[in-house]
Design a protein around this motif. Sequence first.
Motif: not given
Length: 258
Positions: A46, A67-70, A85, A88, A90-91, A93, A111
């Motif tokens: 995070s 990272l899974t979220k911003l 980014l 990672n 990320l699912e 934005i 991602n």
Amino acid sequence: MAKGKKKKSSSEPKGKKITLAMATNCLTVTVDGKRRLDLSNQGMASVPRSLLGLCDVEELDLSRNLLTKLPDFLDQFLNLRFLDLHSNYLEKIPPSIGRLQNLLTLNLSNNRLTSGSLPSELGLLAKLHKLNLGLNRLDSVPRCLTALKELRDVGLFDNRLTAYPDCLRPLKKLEKVNLDSNPFPPEVDDLDPIRRQEALYLVDAEACLCGGCLDKCQSQRRKVEGQAELEIKGKPRRMFAGLLTPNSVAQADQETWR
């Protein structure tokens, strides 16, 4: 396990904690004088709120982390021109990314993004030059990209696209679109069932052609040769006295030499 202590889910990534002091040590200045914060490959799960102490940076690299979220405070980095980014988990934005009005480069490759996880606010990045969405799970490209009039380079490789995204066609400044490794269907021309081939055959005219065909070929040949001769005669002949090989400079200065 102690009573009342909540057990942490095994599915939650265990990331490294980054303090403001640690982040400050990763701060550099680029050749063109931009402040760059490089927190790539730090094992972060995070983005800590303490980074707001460095929100005036122009470049931010958070690539190759967990990272899974911003964070919801990402829009506080108003000076960002470069945001990386890639690589990672990320699912999604957040819509707040549309407030980064100075962004020139955005790398979201590698991602877990789908077509529905890209917000329409991406179209608010009016200055964006380069957008990388490769190595994701996109089966279509959001229409909001049509608003990115300054876009030059788009990466859409290794996704699930089955057709060229029409939303990119109106972009006049677009120079490069990478669509490699998408499941495009094979190109099949079903409009014309007859396969046509253009071929040139060289034959002995008098031995292989009948009288009518021979006359027709010779007539066409004389016509073509006559047109070529007229074109040659119609062009003024240029003289370059004293020169063995004329060139553009000699031609321009010919009158002066005379």
